[in-house]
Design a protein around this motif. Sequence first.
Motif, PDB file in Angstrom:
ATOM      1  N   UNK A 289      12.162   3.638   3.319  1.00 24.06           N
ATOM      2  CA  UNK A 289      11.925   4.889   2.611  1.00 24.06           C
ATOM      3  C   UNK A 289      12.565   4.829   1.232  1.00 24.06           C
ATOM      4  N   UNK A 290      11.907   5.434   0.247  1.00 19.82           N
ATOM      5  CA  UNK A 290      12.454   5.581  -1.098  1.00 19.82           C
ATOM      6  C   UNK A 290      13.212   6.908  -1.146  1.00 19.82           C
ATOM      7  N   UNK A 291      14.529   6.895  -1.362  1.00 19.39           N
ATOM      8  CA  UNK A 291      15.298   8.147  -1.356  1.00 19.39           C
ATOM      9  C   UNK A 291      14.898   9.109  -2.464  1.00 19.39           C
ATOM     10  N   UNK A 292      14.173   8.624  -3.481  1.00 10.34           N
ATOM     11  CA  UNK A 292      13.744   9.506  -4.571  1.00 10.34           C
ATOM     12  C   UNK A 292      12.409  10.185  -4.274  1.00 10.34           C
ATOM     13  N   UNK A 293      11.751   9.792  -3.181  1.00 11.28           N
ATOM     14  CA  UNK A 293      10.488  10.421  -2.786  1.00 11.28           C
ATOM     15  C   UNK A 293      10.779  11.337  -1.601  1.00 11.28           C
ATOM     16  N   UNK A 294      10.830  12.637  -1.884  1.00 11.63           N
ATOM     17  CA  UNK A 294      11.225  13.597  -0.865  1.00 11.63           C
ATOM     18  C   UNK A 294      10.551  14.923  -1.157  1.00 11.63           C
ATOM     19  N   UNK A 295      10.132  15.617  -0.109  1.00 13.55           N
ATOM     20  CA  UNK A 295       9.543  16.933  -0.292  1.00 13.55           C
ATOM     21  C   UNK A 295       8.700  17.342   0.888  1.00 13.55           C
ATOM     22  N   UNK A 296       8.317  18.602   0.962  1.00 13.54           N
ATOM     23  CA  UNK A 296       7.523  19.119   2.086  1.00 13.54           C
ATOM     24  C   UNK A 296       6.033  18.833   1.913  1.00 13.54           C
ATOM     25  N   UNK A 297       5.717  17.548   1.731  1.00 13.00           N
ATOM     26  CA  UNK A 297       4.334  17.113   1.524  1.00 13.00           C
ATOM     27  C   UNK A 297       4.115  15.842   2.342  1.00 13.00           C
ATOM     28  N   UNK A 298       2.942  15.695   2.929  1.00  8.17           N
ATOM     29  CA  UNK A 298       2.669  14.571   3.823  1.00  8.17           C
ATOM     30  C   UNK A 298       2.800  13.225   3.134  1.00  8.17           C
ATOM     31  N   UNK A 299       2.467  13.135   1.859  1.00  5.44           N
ATOM     32  CA  UNK A 299       2.492  11.867   1.142  1.00  5.44           C
ATOM     33  C   UNK A 299       3.899  11.329   0.932  1.00  5.44           C
ATOM     34  N   UNK A 300       4.928  12.164   1.160  1.00  6.93           N
ATOM     35  CA  UNK A 300       6.319  11.713   1.026  1.00  6.93           C
ATOM     36  C   UNK A 300       6.857  11.129   2.319  1.00  6.93           C
ATOM     37  N   UNK A 301       6.087  11.189   3.401  1.00  2.69           N
ATOM     38  CA  UNK A 301       6.535  10.706   4.703  1.00  2.69           C
ATOM     39  C   UNK A 301       5.957   9.310   4.953  1.00  2.69           C
ATOM     40  N   UNK A 302       6.806   8.271   5.048  1.00  6.48           N
ATOM     41  CA  UNK A 302       6.281   6.915   5.266  1.00  6.48           C
ATOM     42  C   UNK A 302       5.480   6.763   6.550  1.00  6.48           C
ATOM     43  N   UNK A 303       5.714   7.653   7.538  1.00  7.52           N
ATOM     44  CA  UNK A 303       4.963   7.551   8.797  1.00  7.52           C
ATOM     45  C   UNK A 303       3.521   8.019   8.658  1.00  7.52           C
ATOM     46  N   UNK A 304       3.242   8.816   7.623  1.00  8.28           N
ATOM     47  CA  UNK A 304       1.884   9.324   7.415  1.00  8.28           C
ATOM     48  C   UNK A 304       1.125   8.419   6.442  1.00  8.28           C
ATOM     49  N   UNK A 305       1.149   7.138   6.726  1.00  7.47           N
ATOM     50  CA  UNK A 305       0.484   6.138   5.897  1.00  7.47           C
ATOM     51  C   UNK A 305      -0.224   5.147   6.810  1.00  7.47           C
TER      52      UNK A 305
END
Length: 361
Positions: A289-305
Amino acid sequence: MKYASLGAGALCAALLASPAYADGSYADDHAPIGVMGDHAHRKGEFMLSFRTMHMEMDGNRIGTDEVSPDTIVTTVPNRFAGMPGQPPTLRIVPTAMRSDMYMLGAMYAPSDVVTLMVMGNYVEKEMDLTTYMGGMGTNVRGTFQTNPKAFGDTKIAALVPLLGLPPKGAIDTDELTLKAGVSLPTGSTDETAQILTPMGDTPTMRVPYAMQAGTGTFDLEPALTYKGRRGAIGFGAQAAASIKLDENKWGYAFGDSYEATAWLSYRPAQWISFSGRVKARTTGRIQGIDPAIMGPVQTANPDFQGGDRVDLIGGVNLVAPHGALAGHRLGIELGVPVYQNLNGPQMAGDWMLTVGWQKAF
């Protein structure tokens, strides 16, 4: 459509050209334009190519099921819940995405037994998102758009013709080409954009994984391609992979991908062929995970890829016989997904268009 004038102009040039070929070239000497690394060259030959690929995504899926934005923000947990300012469920949903990739390539054969290839690219991506108000419920705060543009990763490869090279001008041919490729992490992985948060703020943050232009990792990219022709009928298949060798500087790696494609083509005249192709691809989830990519959006979750996808693709190959355009090739492919099973919620593919030019010297 932005590529219509390019395709129409080249098609008209080919149609007006004489069918008399001095060099024995055929439109189906090359695979459909979306198949990379399908052929090798003879000693001393050099080829330039340029491709542009447009892709559109629309709506979201979990597995094979379509899901609405309202469903996502009321049922899907936020991975970052509990951290400062992070709500319990997702509150930002992507609704549409467009991507344009411009690829410039070169091939050179120092001998008949190996052809060297290099390809660089420039990527433009655009995503539409809807932000819901903080907390729960389906009250919309507003919409916004992100539009990162940057250079992507560079591909280098050696192509080995395992069956040798077919005689020039041969009608019936068989080719088996091994590609030993590597992707170099020359692309940007730190693009940023201004977003709209559920609280109404508009900070500038690093865009999520799929919106970055590069991977940041060294990748192995092998492929094996068989291509044949019997009279006016062409056929072929390719198996390819992209295997990540390490994590990038931010601490993550995109999932490995494995792809298989097969095609049939028909050549009604020496200068034109039509093709139909099926492509299947499976891609793993992001690792790390990139600690700078965070937020309540699906694209920020590595599992949703990642996930599985099958596309049907139609195309046309053209080659000019003589004159100012002698030896110039144009390929066009238009494709749509017929099956998608996504590690979602994740944006679903809608359609894609590839237009490419090639010229050997």
